[in-house]
Design a protein around this motif. Structure first.
Motif, PDB file in Angstrom:
ATOM      1  N   SER A  21       0.775  -1.221   0.027  1.00 25.84           N
ATOM      2  CA  SER A  21      -0.105   0.043  -0.046  1.00 25.84           C
ATOM      3  C   SER A  21       0.935   1.369  -0.223  1.00 25.84           C
ATOM      4  O   SER A  21       1.788   1.224   0.798  1.00 25.84           O
ATOM      5  N   GLU A  22       0.586   2.057  -0.845  1.00 26.70           N
ATOM      6  CA  GLU A  22       1.391   3.382  -0.838  1.00 26.70           C
ATOM      7  C   GLU A  22       0.768   4.413   0.187  1.00 26.70           C
ATOM      8  O   GLU A  22       1.202   5.546   0.227  1.00 26.70           O
ATOM      9  N   ASP A  23      -0.213   4.048   0.855  1.00 21.46           N
ATOM     10  CA  ASP A  23      -0.517   4.847   2.090  1.00 21.46           C
ATOM     11  C   ASP A  23       0.480   4.563   3.475  1.00 21.46           C
ATOM     12  O   ASP A  23       0.478   5.278   4.185  1.00 21.46           O
ATOM     13  N   ARG A  52       8.321   8.557   0.537  1.00 28.66           N
ATOM     14  CA  ARG A  52       7.855   7.433   1.440  1.00 28.66           C
ATOM     15  C   ARG A  52       8.790   7.323   2.370  1.00 28.66           C
ATOM     16  O   ARG A  52       8.596   6.412   3.176  1.00 28.66           O
ATOM     17  N   ALA A  70      -1.559  13.118   9.179  1.00 31.29           N
ATOM     18  CA  ALA A  70      -1.456  12.171   8.006  1.00 31.29           C
ATOM     19  C   ALA A  70      -2.368  10.889   8.236  1.00 31.29           C
ATOM     20  O   ALA A  70      -3.169  10.553   7.065  1.00 31.29           O
ATOM     21  N   GLY A  74      -6.302   9.471   6.100  1.00 29.29           N
ATOM     22  CA  GLY A  74      -6.370   8.299   5.614  1.00 29.29           C
ATOM     23  C   GLY A  74      -4.938   7.558   5.234  1.00 29.29           C
ATOM     24  O   GLY A  74      -4.989   6.379   4.824  1.00 29.29           O
ATOM     25  N   MET A  75      -3.847   8.268   5.490  1.00 27.92           N
ATOM     26  CA  MET A  75      -2.813   7.452   5.450  1.00 27.92           C
ATOM     27  C   MET A  75      -2.219   6.576   6.480  1.00 27.92           C
ATOM     28  O   MET A  75      -2.938   6.706   7.747  1.00 27.92           O
ATOM     29  N   ARG A  76      -1.210   5.813   6.376  1.00 33.78           N
ATOM     30  CA  ARG A  76      -0.702   5.009   7.411  1.00 33.78           C
ATOM     31  C   ARG A  76       0.566   5.198   7.782  1.00 33.78           C
ATOM     32  O   ARG A  76       1.471   4.354   7.517  1.00 33.78           O
TER      33      ARG A  76
END
Length: 327
Positions: A21-23, A52, A70, A74-76
């Motif tokens: 996942s890009e998150d 990243r 962040a 919705g990011m992780r």
């Protein structure tokens, strides 16, 4: 199965989840080009780039605050704070923001954030870089607190932490990074809130966390030669805490010793002792023993530093003493 270090197990977990996942992204002081102060993130900036794997200013408050924001969008994020001692400068962001927003928004907002940090003694780093402060964080509703003691758990727990929708404080012991252990070649997860019996026994239960799991297992080997079978339980996550596994063991053995590196006074062992007293008092054949660090700042002197935290021989002697006591 493959035999890898605790350090590389954590790196594998980060890499696998970043690939999926890009998150998922990493941020912190020197996590990029330098590869992290303990080498955990070495090489990841080459593979994933500076967007990243973010090198941040030297500000734990900024790291935690940016990560919380962040995560809410919705990011992780996986934020690294070099030493758990420095989390104290980011307590507003962690305690008043990360831990509260899901509740205060009526469940509309999630904060899927992991803060990786290091704990404990062994590197002769003095009083401001050697503390064990996990209980400060475990006290806060809304936070999860993870303390892996071996490579298998480190990888599996970190993968589960990254996918969790709640803020997780992931605490790594400095003296475990070079420890090796077997992990599967295929993907796996270790669930949060599930303790593990690291060694079965019938005479005494030893509940230990982080580096103290290793020392308790060493103590159990010595005790076995004396005919004493110690059962070693690693909670793995101290919030949420799997008390059922602990209680089941105490009901079998009738004796309990709790070992942790943090100061004994108000340490995590007090919570376990209280719950066992409330829920399994009549199974006890002897008083509960708490074995923790001295109530002093961690000394810089190697000999003094070693003196103030539990050692293998202290665990052995505590068990020997407990075996002769009655309630």
């Amino acid at each position: 199965m493959k035999n890898i270090t605790y350090r590389d197990a954590i790196k594998e977990a980060l890499r696998e989840e970043m690939l999926k996942s890009e998150d998922v992204f990493i941020m912190g002081e020197d996590v990029g080009i330098f590869g992290g102060i303990f080498g955990v993130t070495a090489g990841l900036i080459t593979e994933f780039g500076e967007q990243r794997v973010l090198d941040t200013p030297i500000s734990e408050a900024a790291i935690a605050g940016a990560a919380v924001g962040a995560a809410m969008l919705g990011m992780r994020p996986v934020a690294e704070i070099m030493f758990i001692d420095f989390i104290t400068t980011a307590m507003d962001q962690i305690v008043n923001q990360a831990a509260k927003w899901h509740y205060m928004s009526g469940g509309k907002l999630k904060v899927p954030l992991v803060i990786r940090t290091t704990t404990g003694t062994g590197r002769r780093a003095g009083a401001q870089h050697s503390q064990s402060l996990e209980v400060l964080l475990a006290h806060i509703p809304g936070l999860k607190v993870v303390m892996p003691s071996n490579p298998y758990d480190a990888k599996g727990l970190l993968k589960s932490s990254i996918l969790d929708d709640n803020p997780v404080i992931f605490i790594e012991h400095k003296m475990l990074y070079n420890e090796k252990g077997l992990i599967p070649e295929q993907e796996y997860f270790v669930p949060l809130g599930q303790a593990e019996v690291k060694r079965a026994g019938k005479d005494v239960t030893i509940v230990a966390t982080s580096l103290m799991v290793k020392r308790s297992l060493e103590a159990a080997e010595i005790l076995e030669k004396e005919g004493i079978e110690a059962e070693i339980i690693d909670p793995r996550t101290i919030r949420p805490l799997d008390m059922d596994t602990i209680l089941k063991s105490v009901e079998k053995t009738g004796r309990l010793i709790i070992v942790h590196e943090a100061c004994t006074f108000c340490g995590f062992g007090a919570e376990i002792a209280a719950q066992v007293t409330e829920r399994a008092l009549y199974y006890l054949d002897a008083p509960i023993v708490r074995l923790g660090g001295w109530d002093v700042p961690v000394p810089f002197s190697p000999s003094l530093e070693d003196m103030v935290i539990p050692k293998v021989e202290e665990i052995v002697n505590s068990v020997r003493g407990l075996m002769g006591e009655k309630v």
